[in-house]
Design a protein around this motif. Sequence first.
Motif, PDB file in Angstrom:
ATOM      1  N   HIS B 456       0.764  -1.225   0.032  1.00 15.99           N
ATOM      2  CA  HIS B 456      -0.125   0.081   0.093  1.00 15.99           C
ATOM      3  C   HIS B 456       0.784   1.423  -0.034  1.00 15.99           C
ATOM      4  O   HIS B 456       0.560   2.324  -0.374  1.00 15.99           O
ATOM      5  CB  HIS B 456      -1.105   0.021   1.082  1.00 15.99           C
ATOM      6  N   LEU B 457       2.228   1.235   0.394  1.00 17.01           N
ATOM      7  CA  LEU B 457       2.996   2.381   0.349  1.00 17.01           C
ATOM      8  C   LEU B 457       3.276   2.639  -0.950  1.00 17.01           C
ATOM      9  O   LEU B 457       3.932   3.650  -1.244  1.00 17.01           O
ATOM     10  CB  LEU B 457       4.169   2.045   1.266  1.00 17.01           C
ATOM     11  N   LEU B 458       3.158   1.676  -1.777  1.00 15.75           N
ATOM     12  CA  LEU B 458       3.485   2.090  -3.425  1.00 15.75           C
ATOM     13  C   LEU B 458       2.270   2.501  -4.117  1.00 15.75           C
ATOM     14  O   LEU B 458       2.557   3.161  -5.358  1.00 15.75           O
ATOM     15  CB  LEU B 458       4.031   1.015  -3.854  1.00 15.75           C
ATOM     16  N   ASP B 459       0.949   2.470  -3.707  1.00 17.88           N
ATOM     17  CA  ASP B 459      -0.075   2.759  -4.250  1.00 17.88           C
ATOM     18  C   ASP B 459       0.049   4.299  -5.056  1.00 17.88           C
ATOM     19  O   ASP B 459      -0.371   4.664  -5.995  1.00 17.88           O
ATOM     20  CB  ASP B 459      -1.246   2.664  -3.543  1.00 17.88           C
TER      21      ASP B 459
END
Lengths: 610, 610
Positions: B456-459
């Motif tokens: 989710h930190l790359l979304d």
Amino acid sequence: MSPKITGELLRQLRQAMKNCKYFSEPIQAYIVPSGDAHQSEYIAPCDCRREFICGFNGSAGTAIVTEQYAAMWTDGRYFLQASQQMDNNWTLMKMGLKETPSQEDWLISVLPENSKVGVDPWIIAADQWKNMSKALASAGHSLVAVQDNLIDAVWTDRPKRPSTQLRTLGLEYTGLSWQDKITSLRAKMTERKISWFVATALDEIAWLFNLRGADIEYNPVFFAYTIVGMNTIRFFVDLKRLSDPILRDHLQLDSPSKPELSIQTFPYESVYTELQAICAALGPKDKVWICDKASCSLTQVIPKVRETPIPYTPLCLAKAVKNASEIQGMKMAHIKDAVALCELFAWLEKEVFSFLFFLKSQQKGFVGLSFPTISSVGPNGAIIHYRPLPETNRTLTMNEVYLIDSGAQYVDGTTDVTRTIHFGTPSAFEKECFTYVLKGHIAVSAAVFPNGTKGHLLDSFARAALWESGLDYLHGTGHGVGCFLNVHEGPCGISYKTFADEPLEAGMIVSDEPGYYEDGSFGIRLENVVLVVPAKPKYNYRNRGSLTFEPLTLVPIQVKMMNTEQLTQKERDWVNEYHRKCQEVVGAELERQGRKEALEWLVRETQPII
Amino acid sequence: MSPKITGELLRQLRQAMKNCKYFSEPIQAYIVPSGDAHQSEYIAPCDCRREFICGFNGSAGTAIVTEQYAAMWTDGRYFLQASQQMDNNWTLMKMGLKETPSQEDWLISVLPENSKVGVDPWIIAADQWKNMSKALASAGHSLVAVQDNLIDAVWTDRPKRPSTQLRTLGLEYTGLSWQDKITSLRAKMTERKISWFVATALDEIAWLFNLRGADIEYNPVFFAYTIVGMNTIRFFVDLKRLSDPILRDHLQLDSPSKPELSIQTFPYESVYTELQAICAALGPKDKVWICDKASCSLTQVIPKVRETPIPYTPLCLAKAVKNASEIQGMKMAHIKDAVALCELFAWLEKEVFSFLFFLKSQQKGFVGLSFPTISSVGPNGAIIHYRPLPETNRTLTMNEVYLIDSGAQYVDGTTDVTRTIHFGTPSAFEKECFTYVLKGHIAVSAAVFPNGTKGHLLDSFARAALWESGLDYLHGTGHGVGCFLNVHEGPCGISYKTFADEPLEAGMIVSDEPGYYEDGSFGIRLENVVLVVPAKPKYNYRNRGSLTFEPLTLVPIQVKMMNTEQLTQKERDWVNEYHRKCQEVVGAELERQGRKEALEWLVRETQPII
């Protein structure tokens, strides 16, 4: 720094753990959290129990003492510092590393069967109690509340709880009277069918009443509780503090305008019995709102069916969105801070370090620092929260990176700024890392994102350039900043760690502070305080509206440290526009204050890059 | 599409809600979740109860019927579709909008005092039951388990539960025998002191036994449960399915190699009574592992103190990290899919649409599709999960954007690819949006990030270019992809929504699929399936190691849709390297298969951009 000698203290603590004077049977482990009864981030000396028992004085950490072991958990920011401050009686538990057990797992692995694990219920949050209790129960142990704090029992020269003078804040600073704040709090209570609200966070209470204190260093707050009902306001505070006529007038203690705005005052300690009395008299539909991070002690007074725990209180949310007066104050505070820093940097180039405090104190409305200044040279910069100590202090040299992180409390706002500069010639690696950090800083600062986006979704923007080269930093990218309040506040922030953060909205203020720390060599951090503002991009998808950041901090970023050819055109444009604004706004103020040398330095440092 | 007429059905359901044959007293509301007893994402026709009662057939949604109201909650992907499929008896509850109440809040606002809210305990997850039950109790209502499903009671022509033939998978595909998988599961159980593990997710059971079925369209799974103890393996499945000698041999049903690897078989339905029997005989230290998403029914059989609920089972975690054989299979499957798509696109330019299925079916090891092909023209592309229906179908034209999202199950792997192409001249706005989506796709695909980073930190990387122009898309960026298993699987993904995702690690496979959807006009999505692989950046901070993605999908991205001058040099390099690889790998396969026209098309479409 040399570690604290803790052998004798641990012997006494283990003695107390066995002593049935404190708990009906011996306990096999005792947990020492780092907080106070209000879950404050910074704490008063009387509440520094974890530091007292193990020697480690960082802001985050939990100590656990069993009959045989003593262990202390802290995170990546503090690994180095903790290992230097604790003696061999202690095991450092490095949180975030795969091989480090959680406190629960560790306890389960070392405790004999059927153990009792003690903790002071006033300094453990209700949600932490619940998780710990459940985990221990699943392994046949039990978590027990020990009413007398066992650290206090062995702490012979423990300081008294502070009770500093209270200061009232006028509408020109707050933008909203405490009466209006109470009214809108009650409106939210009505909407959610809540009869009582218990406020335990010190900054929320200070914000609600437009009062400030100085009980905790750097945080202009005071020890108090408040319970607000639909017709009553109960305020729990050391009653000796309420004699000042200006204060009595501000709170309308002697002649309330309306009965429902009349404040009843009680001694600080009586919050427990008052809350018990309120709970005993609850009607069948009455509900009580309390933050799920409030102390276990207070939370357990409220019958489970009456309790409506919330991750963020309505005060926390209202406080986070700054109104026009507060934003104005914050802008002013940042200009003042920039003036002091320009002065410092201009002077530093000629002389050697050390009168920043004096310079800040010359600015109008200066109250104090918002946290201890971090000023570190070379390798000390790699200790993320390094504070100068005589034994490790290094003189400023021409050959090392200099990192300074400082903030102040002014009556109109709170500041927090970090700059990294070099007075000689930085190495290629130092410049390379600085440039990655700058790219990350700009990526966050210039990001445009839709309304409703949570801060943690922006955290990776700050890291992408470092990640691409295999580098990173072990702290979050930003924290909420209070307005003449705590320099760290919820519910928003920019971090990979916080998943329960509230969406960013216009008016929120956070820091943007990526860094890079090379152990034993140097530390780099670039921090601005930034305001969330509406953005107007080309399109407006589903009418959601967009947000971006406006830097409140206006201090030049050292061009000498940048590899400008590594920056994209967009990044170069950002730097130039930022420096233009620094020159315009801070330049005018330096001129007004007649600080010529600083002005010359500012103009020199803000020349456009190509 | 015209909405389903539901007046009479709702009358009958409300009749059943009052009928004490089903529950001892009348119930005032009935919840119809969209799942089956295994919390499958795709479900069999017999389990499509929410669709049956309200008409809406999207993959996510919950219906609630009270005496007076009928409401259905779904998310942004489905607002348009749900409003078209439901009649006036239903209120559409748009999840994610601020003004939409949660199911709990809505129920509390409409129910009379002291209401009973019914739900089938087999199709509600234990954690959802807990939250809903708690919320209702706090308002004086109660959630009750209605054992007979009330939708089934009024659904006269409900289809039977499927029981398709089971297929065994050899080591060349799985890389690991089921016996080895059982052994490593037991090792994890021993490590965590767990005596029993209950598997309820269909893909985990299929993965564990190296078996596949076809009970649920697109997902090669079969209805079953498994309970694994330290010495026993209990397998619950329609026993008629176990007569095939190859299957009996694969599972060693007639001659187990070791006693602890002997599989006891039971009828599918008897899992409840067997689990009861196991729980009745638990020793004082026995613990039972069950996923916290398992059905409330099974979870409640396990005594609370014995239960160790986990968000992700050890099977889920083991399955997510693909081994060398699985990765090899996935690579092969993607080459095959690329061959089919090149063929299709080459042909499309001359003829009109529709033999993709035929083309894929010609590839070796083809089993079926992995989800229904989404093939949409112009405005239909803006319905994110649009499927062609006769009444809304549009012929392919030269003037509109064409979006095709298709996937297949091959015995060696599962694919999922989306391309957006234009056969005529795209508008400036279409090209602009396509370019933002491409930038997002590349930002994720080329991202380098440290080990331990959660998806989710790359979304936000996928959205930054869209955000900057005030655009966005209302779905996640990527999902886990099974290896000849479900095209959507946990525990990893790339989404702003999932906070409980597990960190990405080398060997995980996810999709990278940003998009942009302009209501009433067009839809754009670019999707590759990508493998998480180690990266070797310049530095290696704290020896953590870095990761990046390697595209498994190898289908050209239409250059005609790109504003190449909007791309950075880095992005152009990425496109060229990707196209080079497409030409090299897929070109060789097209050549081998003698597909000349497709090869010419491929070469034309993969020319470098400047």
